[in-house]
Enzyme design. Sequence first.
Site, mmCIF file in Angstrom:
data_model
loop_
_atom_site.group_PDB
_atom_site.id
_atom_site.type_symbol
_atom_site.label_atom_id
_atom_site.label_comp_id
_atom_site.label_asym_id
_atom_site.label_seq_id
_atom_site.Cartn_x
_atom_site.Cartn_y
_atom_site.Cartn_z
ATOM 1 N N HIS A 105 0.760 -1.236 -0.127
ATOM 2 C CA HIS A 105 0.014 -0.148 -0.001
ATOM 3 C C HIS A 105 0.753 1.192 0.069
ATOM 4 O O HIS A 105 0.837 2.433 -0.899
ATOM 5 C CB HIS A 105 -1.004 -0.006 1.339
ATOM 6 C CG HIS A 105 -2.176 0.724 1.161
ATOM 7 N ND1 HIS A 105 -3.167 0.897 2.153
ATOM 8 C CD2 HIS A 105 -2.681 1.332 -0.045
ATOM 9 C CE1 HIS A 105 -4.315 1.688 1.468
ATOM 10 N NE2 HIS A 105 -3.930 1.960 0.406
ATOM 11 N N PHE C 58 -5.567 6.533 11.033
ATOM 12 C CA PHE C 58 -6.003 5.800 10.206
ATOM 13 C C PHE C 58 -5.367 6.007 8.961
ATOM 14 O O PHE C 58 -4.983 6.970 8.487
ATOM 15 C CB PHE C 58 -7.498 5.924 9.908
ATOM 16 C CG PHE C 58 -8.456 5.662 11.030
ATOM 17 C CD1 PHE C 58 -8.462 4.491 11.771
ATOM 18 C CD2 PHE C 58 -9.138 6.585 11.844
ATOM 19 C CE1 PHE C 58 -9.303 4.160 12.657
ATOM 20 C CE2 PHE C 58 -9.972 6.465 12.767
ATOM 21 C CZ PHE C 58 -9.940 5.185 13.118
ATOM 22 N N GLU C 59 -5.098 4.817 8.328
ATOM 23 C CA GLU C 59 -4.108 5.080 7.032
ATOM 24 C C GLU C 59 -4.626 5.698 5.925
ATOM 25 O O GLU C 59 -3.946 6.150 4.815
ATOM 26 C CB GLU C 59 -3.479 3.820 6.595
ATOM 27 C CG GLU C 59 -4.413 2.661 5.763
ATOM 28 C CD GLU C 59 -3.884 1.223 5.685
ATOM 29 O OE1 GLU C 59 -4.176 0.392 6.606
ATOM 30 O OE2 GLU C 59 -3.073 1.034 4.489
ATOM 31 N N ALA C 60 -6.012 6.002 5.725
ATOM 32 C CA ALA C 60 -6.688 6.578 4.612
ATOM 33 C C ALA C 60 -6.222 8.336 4.865
ATOM 34 O O ALA C 60 -6.262 8.734 3.908
ATOM 35 C CB ALA C 60 -8.071 6.480 4.508
#
Lengths: 325, 325, 274, 274
Positions: A105, C58-60
């Site tokens: 990712h 949060f990775e977003a």
Amino acid sequence: MSSQSKRITLSEAAEIIKDGTMLTFSGFTIWRRPCALIFELIRQKRRDLHLVEVNSGPHSEFLIGAGCVKIWESCWIGHELYGKYGANLSRKVKNKEIIFEDYSHAEMGFRFLAASAGMPFIATQTSLGTDIHNPEYDMLRRAGLRNGKNPKIARKKYETMQDPFYGDGLQILLPAAKVDVAVLSVQQVGEEGTVRIGGQFFTDPEVCRAADTTIVVAEEIVPEECLRTEPRLNTIPSFQVDYIVECPYGAHPTGMFGYYDVDGDFIRNFYMQTRTQEGFDEFAREWIFGMDHTAYINKLGVDRLVNLQASRALNFSTRVKRGQK
Amino acid sequence: MSSQSKRITLSEAAEIIKDGTMLTFSGFTIWRRPCALIFELIRQKRRDLHLVEVNSGPHSEFLIGAGCVKIWESCWIGHELYGKYGANLSRKVKNKEIIFEDYSHAEMGFRFLAASAGMPFIATQTSLGTDIHNPEYDMLRRAGLRNGKNPKIARKKYETMQDPFYGDGLQILLPAAKVDVAVLSVQQVGEEGTVRIGGQFFTDPEVCRAADTTIVVAEEIVPEECLRTEPRLNTIPSFQVDYIVECPYGAHPTGMFGYYDVDGDFIRNFYMQTRTQEGFDEFAREWIFGMDHTAYINKLGVDRLVNLQASRALNFSTRVKRGQK
Amino acid sequence: MERHDFAKPGEYTLADLMTVAASREVNDNEVVFAGTGMPMIAIMLAQRTHAPNLKLIFEAGTFDGRPNVIPTSVGDPRCEGGASRASGLCEAFSIAQRGYVDLGFLGGAEVDEYGNVNTTAIGNYLDPNLRLTGSGGNPDINSFARRTVFIMVHEARRFTRNVSYITSPGWRVKKWPSGEFVHRRELYGSAFRGGPSAVISTAGVFRFDEDTGRMYLDTYHPGKTPEEIKGLCQFDLDISRVKGETAPPNYDELHIIHEVLDKEEIFLPKPKKS
Amino acid sequence: MERHDFAKPGEYTLADLMTVAASREVNDNEVVFAGTGMPMIAIMLAQRTHAPNLKLIFEAGTFDGRPNVIPTSVGDPRCEGGASRASGLCEAFSIAQRGYVDLGFLGGAEVDEYGNVNTTAIGNYLDPNLRLTGSGGNPDINSFARRTVFIMVHEARRFTRNVSYITSPGWRVKKWPSGEFVHRRELYGSAFRGGPSAVISTAGVFRFDEDTGRMYLDTYHPGKTPEEIKGLCQFDLDISRVKGETAPPNYDELHIIHEVLDKEEIFLPKPKKS
């Protein structure tokens, strides 16, 4: 491109994406995916697409199930809690009907960051020691596609070098993620192309700049001057956007901060139904072919859309049933 | 660090910056420079500082004139239209009283971008063919400082390599700009460290993350909950800030979007007066030594500050005289 | 009124037990990366109990959030409740690579004795029995955080001698191009900050010996035995260091999980009344 | 009412003439990078005359701005008037390196025949007669933009055979480590997009032959002659391609400069009444 001439229709937007296009999208997993345009691509029977994505989701499961995709290059595909993995990709990988290329990712994010800054590569230490870097698993090389013929496909999956500056050890150099077209699904775009995204912007600014052509599908096209009173709230400047499309509910069944929630039932049913190709074909007959976007949202119906509607105060729906209670 | 314990005084903040510190700052040329803290560093007679800056300005001219700086590593120093170049740096370069290292503006920005992302280096093609890359002009090497003893000084000024992925040609690899301390001058900081910058944020997010320790000097310390209702408007998250200082007019004579304009007369007088060391020493006696920040702004006086005050509607002053009319 | 006494068997589910065990891995003031589902609830539980000053990422792209409503995923608008900043993924992973992150919670389909985890494909990668989601941020968080905790279903086929594909790096990883196994420290150089710290399975809690990189049983869940768990691993699980039973949830924790965080029963259904 | 007839000598200053000449270098719809002072006014003038759809970028981080009030510098809050987006410098230079920029306006203390410009130090870099500001974004904009226009004071010591230090890359630049001169195209590879396009000095307007990389005189300002200008260059200036006089400002342009853009006379004082 001069002002006022960027507005096109969904169907015209789909025509810009030719067979074989290297394509990427806005959003994150089940949020802000340009599904309306993707359904249109499926209707237009687009073939041999090469998807390059930071992460994937239902939108690409639609494209893959419909046979539009030749290469899927990303790090993840699934439906979050509405489906454990991408059943269409999974089936096509098993049947060797698709070329897949796995990165991590952060690697995909950094690859787009590099492309968006005009850098041919970027250094990182993530994922050292994993099979992502197994030289046998460079799938584009195995498919003979790293021969330099396509100027946007790197000659290697990655390169290694030792940090020459600080003794920081082994570095992975990753090629920039260059693509032909980026399609963004967003809340608002101005008539001249200024994009205002609500909430987390994910990797939208990077994927926009990584592409040669950017198409923005917005819930609303708004007057530029409304957006330009507060430039700090805008996400992407006007001149990075080539075409704009107004399309309410353009991301359904994925969610849109401030406009509507994820349609979990829709995605769960899609996942369950399309674990076979026959199931997918049935889904496509019911929800994609023989209709346009207007017919699609009418088929969804008012009750369903009202239920998904986001609270203006909270930016998410307080009506939608998400769990067992 | 737990909440509520980040607040310190200007004097305590200056004490965190020891002799020999590698130091960087917020802002851009004559905007949002932490001058109040810099005056305090001069009062505390800090020595041997190594400034690493995206670009420089009056704030560093203060430090350099006062003899606090051993190494200046950046791309530009001047006062925009209020002074053609950095007269103190210029004099000390001529007298060989300072070590200087030149990069380009984009190079310095990208070096901080790399450091802020934990990357030891970053690739770029800017400034190819210039004397910035003349191997004889690696001034830290000439000074014997690229020997690896200081872990934040790279062993080389830059490295070259050919792009192995796309045939994009010669690339310059630049070392990340790692620093000990970043001092940011901003409009608002929350009690827990959340920073909200008004207007262009320049390279503040990058320099903040490039540093081991970040000190934020804000016009106002505000309740966290006020900032957290709109996270998209905030520039730097809480946990990247170690210390906070409330200091109204903390950037004077540089400007602060939404609060006050650049004090052009002050900077022009400084530039003219400090073209000799004697002139600088006189300036320092008048405006730095023997006073604290409260005395300094009182010496400026109400009329001057009212004149500089930014319109809440426009974010700049409509009263300040900038030109001949 | 908070009740810190332990709940009795039948008053909590196995998922409740695992969530609470995960929550207890968090120390106050730590910067914590969380994924969707149980990890998210575990961290939000810690935020409301012993770690009120943890910083949730949060990775977003959401930083130091304090959501009141459980997000459906890390891309959810619900993530931004009370957050210090909302932006994007490149900033999240830049922050992680820069070394700000203390702890990450992750999942996996397979794990080996050294904490290598597979979420990519079961069987031969080139001709798999089952293609899964792929890596997501699993290897990234595991590369950058000081400690990572994996939450997994415990089956013998999942606690395997060799994972089909190393998606996420454990304590002994592959050095390419040869593929020989080396200690993680050797490969990561100055970026080495730690590695897998615990696995919380449906059977017990496992930890790792940092020197050998091998997994050992720390606690077994109520109703399980160390020998039974050893039998549920394809590798030779070290059960010599076992401390006892995994502590069950207390009533306060159960209240927060079911009446505050997940009252919609999105991720954690309430225990069925007998 | 707009008046497009040319002003007469005495009705405009040399700075007005140069500003208008710079403004005419801009085509409509182009993305243009501007620095402080005269370039900023030139671009804002073009925006109000023949190039209403140009996209103005300030390197501090403002994109497609339409300021109503002239900014004091590119970091000024005044930059953000009507802008599409305001952020920071890394985004500005990323956009530039990515190839969005058509045109940049720059300054310089010295220029050579190939358009190499010095803004760093006069004399020996290691032991200079005068240390100047340093590069700023000059080499960056000059590396990335398709065309760059330099605005300079014309003195023989400034139009020099060899600049003391190449701050900003012209058409023939140094290849390191040897320092031999090569054509810019050779060094930049696929990043080659163009180079210096014009120099607007206090004496005339100069252009470059892309193949030889050599500067030539295009137009001379009213009152100057090509021979006089050739005498003001240390190198052998090509005056064979000269077209004639630089076109003076028209009344509309003068009105916009002095009554709209810089009525405070920050950068461009009005012509003194005789």
